[in-house]
Write a protein that holds these residues in place. Structure first.
Motif, PDB file in Angstrom:
ATOM      1  N   THR A  90       0.954  -1.197   0.183  1.00 57.40           N
ATOM      2  CA  THR A  90      -0.072   0.024   0.003  1.00 57.40           C
ATOM      3  C   THR A  90       0.959   1.188   0.036  1.00 57.40           C
ATOM      4  O   THR A  90       0.331   2.329  -0.338  1.00 57.40           O
ATOM      5  CB  THR A  90      -1.106   0.049   1.157  1.00 57.40           C
ATOM      6  N   PRO A 130      -6.299  -0.153   0.382  1.00 56.09           N
ATOM      7  CA  PRO A 130      -7.084  -0.864  -0.313  1.00 56.09           C
ATOM      8  C   PRO A 130      -8.634  -1.181   0.307  1.00 56.09           C
ATOM      9  O   PRO A 130      -8.729  -1.277   1.590  1.00 56.09           O
ATOM     10  CB  PRO A 130      -6.435  -2.061  -0.469  1.00 56.09           C
ATOM     11  N   ALA A 145      -9.837  -5.856  -2.295  1.00 57.64           N
ATOM     12  CA  ALA A 145      -8.467  -5.730  -2.864  1.00 57.64           C
ATOM     13  C   ALA A 145      -7.569  -6.286  -2.031  1.00 57.64           C
ATOM     14  O   ALA A 145      -6.596  -7.111  -2.220  1.00 57.64           O
ATOM     15  CB  ALA A 145      -8.302  -4.137  -3.092  1.00 57.64           C
ATOM     16  N   TYR A 164      -0.578  -2.308  -4.546  1.00 50.46           N
ATOM     17  CA  TYR A 164      -2.053  -1.633  -4.892  1.00 50.46           C
ATOM     18  C   TYR A 164      -2.062  -0.377  -5.071  1.00 50.46           C
ATOM     19  O   TYR A 164      -1.248   0.402  -4.331  1.00 50.46           O
ATOM     20  CB  TYR A 164      -2.791  -1.985  -3.634  1.00 50.46           C
ATOM     21  N   GLY A 187      -5.490  -5.127  -6.617  1.00 52.18           N
ATOM     22  CA  GLY A 187      -4.823  -5.935  -5.608  1.00 52.18           C
ATOM     23  C   GLY A 187      -4.133  -7.248  -5.890  1.00 52.18           C
ATOM     24  O   GLY A 187      -3.692  -7.986  -5.180  1.00 52.18           O
TER      25      GLY A 187
END
Length: 149
Positions: free
Chosen positions: A20, A34, A38, A67, A87
């Protein structure tokens, strides 16, 4: 998932925060968290591709991009429906180089959807889908410079 050093561990070697974190998001004050769907896809990617590949490599695999929220993806120049948005993908780097990572992936017998080698940018895009048929597609992008005199 356990919590070690304030990280949300998805497996022995991978944390959710690796997937992330985005320099684009940080520099522009964007949310890159996310949604639950995801997160499930990231966990699937880690469980069935990245962690097993990490064991084959016997070396750390760095996640350069995982992501991407809609805005982060747009600013990164990604297509609207790419697998990073879902993802299902991560751009990876191995200290020995992305070519070595691709060789190990192909020899491992692990299922994957796409392995895209970006030779010039020095990373390997890896993806895995949970539902549907994984294509086992390998693509190599190279920069070709032609000089005409």
């Amino acid at each position: 998932m356990n919590n070690t050093n304030h990280k949300t561990m998805l497996s022995e070697h991978f944390a959710l925060e690796e997937f992330t974190y985005s320099r684009i998001a940080v520099e522009n004050g964007l949310d890159n968290a996310p949604p639950e769907e995801a997160k499930k896809s990231i966990l699937h990617l880690v469980t069935y591709l990245l962690e097993p590949l990490r064991k084959v490599c016997k070396a750390p695999i760095a996640i350069l991009s995982g992501y991407r929220s809609e805005e982060v993806n747009r600013r990164a120049g990604g297509v609207a429906n790419n697998q990073h948005r879902k993802g299902e993908a991560a751009d990876c780097y191995l200290a020995e180089g992305p070519e070595k990572l691709l060789v190990l992936l192909k020899a491992s017998g692990l299922v994957f959807d796409q392995a895209i080698l970006y030779k010039h940018r020095r990373f390997l895009h890896l993806s895995l889908i949970e539902f549907g048929k994984n294509r086992m597609q390998v693509i190599v992008y190279m920069v070709c410079v032609i000089c005409l005199f």
